[in-house]
Design an enzyme around this catalytic site. Structure first.
Site, short mmCIF file in Angstrom:
data_model
loop_
_atom_site.label_atom_id
_atom_site.label_comp_id
_atom_site.label_asym_id
_atom_site.label_seq_id
_atom_site.Cartn_x
_atom_site.Cartn_y
_atom_site.Cartn_z
N TYR A 51 0.82 -1.22 0.00
CA TYR A 51 0.00 0.00 0.00
C TYR A 51 0.85 1.27 0.00
CZ TYR A 51 -4.65 -2.12 0.51
OH TYR A 51 -5.84 -2.79 0.29
N ASN A 114 -13.29 -3.52 4.15
CA ASN A 114 -14.23 -3.61 3.03
C ASN A 114 -14.01 -4.85 2.16
OD1 ASN A 114 -11.93 -2.80 1.76
ND2 ASN A 114 -12.72 -0.85 0.99
N HIS A 117 -9.66 -6.19 -2.10
CA HIS A 117 -8.85 -5.25 -2.87
C HIS A 117 -8.94 -5.66 -4.33
CE1 HIS A 117 -5.42 -2.93 -4.37
NE2 HIS A 117 -5.13 -4.02 -5.06
N GLU A 128 1.07 -5.35 -9.06
CA GLU A 128 0.54 -6.05 -7.89
C GLU A 128 0.58 -7.56 -8.07
OE1 GLU A 128 -2.45 -2.37 -6.62
OE2 GLU A 128 -3.32 -4.29 -7.25
#
Ligand code: ADP
Ligand code: MG
Length: 140
Positions: A51, A114, A117, A128
């Site tokens: 992140y 949440n 990702h 990523e």
């Protein structure tokens, strides 16, 4: 449309509640294929590096703490327009704004916890995916 690959992470709030199967059913039901998968418990350094783009946001420290609070499932999803399709299946960052039927509307606990990702661009997806997987890990 072309076949794309995108990086998905099932976050600790979801693995804690045994939602891996329910979330993967959303991906597969929408036509995305899981072509690599790996369950791991991130270290603080690994979560901070993943992140890094958010390092200067006020929520960064809390986000890293949350992401290392339990195991995650990193996956490569493949399909037509997979990057945007995954973002649609996920729903808005804040579950209060997420559309009905999306993962975040159904499962997210908060704007932070949440549940998933998803890469937001082809450049992010490539970077990523390579953070979690070697070429040999990804089914052709
Ligand atoms: P997305 O995951 O939808 O791409 P962002 O990239 O903006 O959203 O943010 C990364 C993650 O940081 C979010 O999924 C969420 O876990 C957390 N986050 C984003 N905004 C906030 C906020 N305002 N407060 C707390 N956590 C946040
Ligand atoms: Mg993002």
């Amino acid at each position: 449309m072309t076949i794309e690959h995108t990086l998905s992470i099932i976050k600790p709030d979801a693995t804690r509640r045994n939602l891996t199967g329910a979330i993967n059913a959303k991906f597969e039901g929408a036509g995305l294929s899981i072509i690599a998968t790996r369950r791991l418990h991130l270290t603080q350094a690994q979560a901070e590096a993943f992140y890094a783009v958010h390092a200067h946001r006020p929520f960064f420290k809390d986000l890293v703490s949350f992401m290392i609070s339990g195991p995650v499932v990193a996956q490569v999803l493949a399909g037509e327009g997979a990057i945007l399709k995954n973002r649609d299946i996920m729903g808005a960052t804040n579950p209060a704004n997420a559309e009905p039927g999306t993962i975040r509307k159904e499962f997210a606990e908060s704007i932070e916890a949440n549940s998933v990702h998803g890469s937001d661009s082809p450049e992010a997806a490539a970077q990523e995916i390579s953070y979690f997987f070697a070429g040999i890990d990804i089914v052709k």
